[in-house]
Design a protein around this motif. Sequence first.
Motif: not given
Length: 150
Positions: A8-13, A50-51, A53-56
């Motif tokens: 959650a912190f990674t997604v927030l950042v 970036g979005v 990759l993170v969502l994956g």
Amino acid sequence: MIGRIGAAFTVLVMAMVSSAMAATGVSLLATGELVQMGVGLGVLLLVVVGVVLVLGEVWLGAASARLARVLEAEGGLPYDPPDVTRLASGRLEKDDADRIFEARKAEVETAPDDWRCWWRLAAAYGEARDPRRGRRALRRAVSLERASRG
């Protein structure tokens, strides 16, 4: 729980940085000058990459957690054989991790289409400190489980 907080912190950042980058990209596009518009387009492409990759990775984590719940309900979660030693950090000693990895690898070779074996192999890769191959095995497990549902 710590993993979820970290995710959650990674997604927030990522959301905060992506928002700032997207605003910069849009403002560069609005200048009307060719070079700045090109840089703005590049910045927006970086945001999209970036979005995605993170969502994956978030999707893979959620799918892994779902498969772990299924395995737990079936009684098939990885277990520590009685003769393994865990370090104070919770990790297995290298020799034990290697031995468990070989056992999980043999399970996959015996039943290559069983997502449960691939999930346990992914966990063994994690214990063997090879997260890249672990994610690859986990993607295979998710794919096989999805195919088994039809």
